[in-house]
Design an enzyme around this catalytic site. Structure first.
Site, PDB file in Angstrom:
ATOM      1  N   ASP A   1       0.789  -1.252   0.000  1.00 44.30           N
ATOM      2  CA  ASP A   1       0.000   0.000   0.000  1.00 44.30           C
ATOM      3  C   ASP A   1       0.816   1.295   0.000  1.00 44.30           C
ATOM      4  O   ASP A   1       0.506   2.239   0.741  1.00 44.30           O
ATOM      5  CB  ASP A   1      -0.951   0.013   1.212  1.00 44.30           C
ATOM      6  CG  ASP A   1      -1.959  -1.122   1.190  1.00 44.30           C
ATOM      7  OD1 ASP A   1      -1.889  -1.970   0.291  1.00 44.30           O
ATOM      8  OD2 ASP A   1      -2.818  -1.171   2.093  1.00 44.30           O
TER       9      ASP A   1
ATOM     10  N   LYS B   1      -7.107  -4.897  -2.686  1.00 51.87           N
ATOM     11  CA  LYS B   1      -7.886  -5.381  -1.536  1.00 51.87           C
ATOM     12  C   LYS B   1      -8.749  -4.255  -1.003  1.00 51.87           C
ATOM     13  O   LYS B   1      -8.513  -3.082  -1.313  1.00 51.87           O
ATOM     14  CB  LYS B   1      -6.944  -5.892  -0.437  1.00 51.87           C
ATOM     15  CG  LYS B   1      -6.027  -4.802   0.048  1.00 51.87           C
ATOM     16  CD  LYS B   1      -5.014  -5.311   1.035  1.00 51.87           C
ATOM     17  CE  LYS B   1      -4.124  -4.188   1.485  1.00 51.87           C
ATOM     18  NZ  LYS B   1      -4.842  -3.000   2.004  1.00 51.87           N
TER      19      LYS B   1
ATOM     20  N   CYS C   1      -2.222  -2.513   7.692  1.00 48.24           N
ATOM     21  CA  CYS C   1      -2.092  -3.496   6.620  1.00 48.24           C
ATOM     22  C   CYS C   1      -0.797  -4.286   6.680  1.00 48.24           C
ATOM     23  O   CYS C   1      -0.778  -5.474   6.342  1.00 48.24           O
ATOM     24  CB  CYS C   1      -2.285  -2.806   5.272  1.00 48.24           C
ATOM     25  SG  CYS C   1      -3.995  -2.268   5.062  1.00 48.24           S
TER      26      CYS C   1
END
Ligand code: VGL
Ligand code: ZN
Length: 188
Positions: free
Chosen positions: A9, A95, A139
């Site tokens: 990310d 995601k 995450c």
């Protein structure tokens, strides 16, 4: 042992100027660029996850979640940081696309063709995953914990992560939880 680098990310909204900016989030970019180059040179695989939300998701404050709007699919905030240099062949997995799911873990992420991270790692015979990116306390943590649950050796690249730190100690707690789950920590 077959290794994989998981770049979590590294997106504009998690970097300074973004809607959910992680303090010093952009500091991971150059570090991960170097890791990615080294991994590919060594014949290892590189995968990059991205947070990829619909506009209406229970992840966001306006729909009952805890987060400001961020990383909405196909918006500039959801793009990878412009200085991130993902080597040719890097697999990109998304995601958080389901309106009911937070999608914190990279193990919830899929390619555009619907292939999961676990399927990719298993197919390549990967045993050891190295994890860096954003954010340490969400995450990255969820990805490392799921890697351990799935039996991988997991190495947290401490010099390549930064945390949201809603509470100032969140990143330290997250690292402790990862270590408790059997992850190793590398300081580069
Ligand atoms: C993340 C908060 C909300 C992350 C994603 O990538 O760590 N954190 N959505
Ligand atoms: Zn998110």
């Amino acid at each position: 042992v077959a290794k994989a680098l998981i770049v979590v990310d590294v997106q504009n909204d998690f970097c300074p100027g973004g809607t959910l900016a992680v303090p010093e989030g952009d500091a991971v970019v150059d570090v991960l660029n170097a890791y990615a180059r080294d991994f590919v040179a060594a014949g290892a695989i590189v995968v990059a996850t991205r947070d990829w939300h619909p506009t209406d998701t229970r992840h966001f404050q306006q729909f009952g979640g805890i987060w400001p709007v961020h990383c909405v699919q196909d918006t500039p905030g959801a793009a990878f940081h412009p200085n991130l240099t993902l080597p040719e062949g890097t697999l990109v997995l998304s995601k958080g696309a389901h309106p009911e799911a937070d999608g914190y873990s990279g193990f919830e992420a899929r390619t555009a063709e619907g292939v999961s991270l676990l399927e990719i790692l298993q197919k390549r015979g990967v045993s050891d995953v190295y994890v860096g990116g954003l954010a340490t306390d969400y995450c990255v943590k969820a990805t490392v914990l799921d890697a351990r649950k799935n039996g991988f050796r997991a190495v947290l690249l401490r010099n390549a992560v930064r945390g949201v730190n809603l509470q100032p100690w969140d990143s330290e707690q997250a690292i402790a939880a990862m270590v408790q789950a059997g992850a190793d920590v590398s300081d580069g």
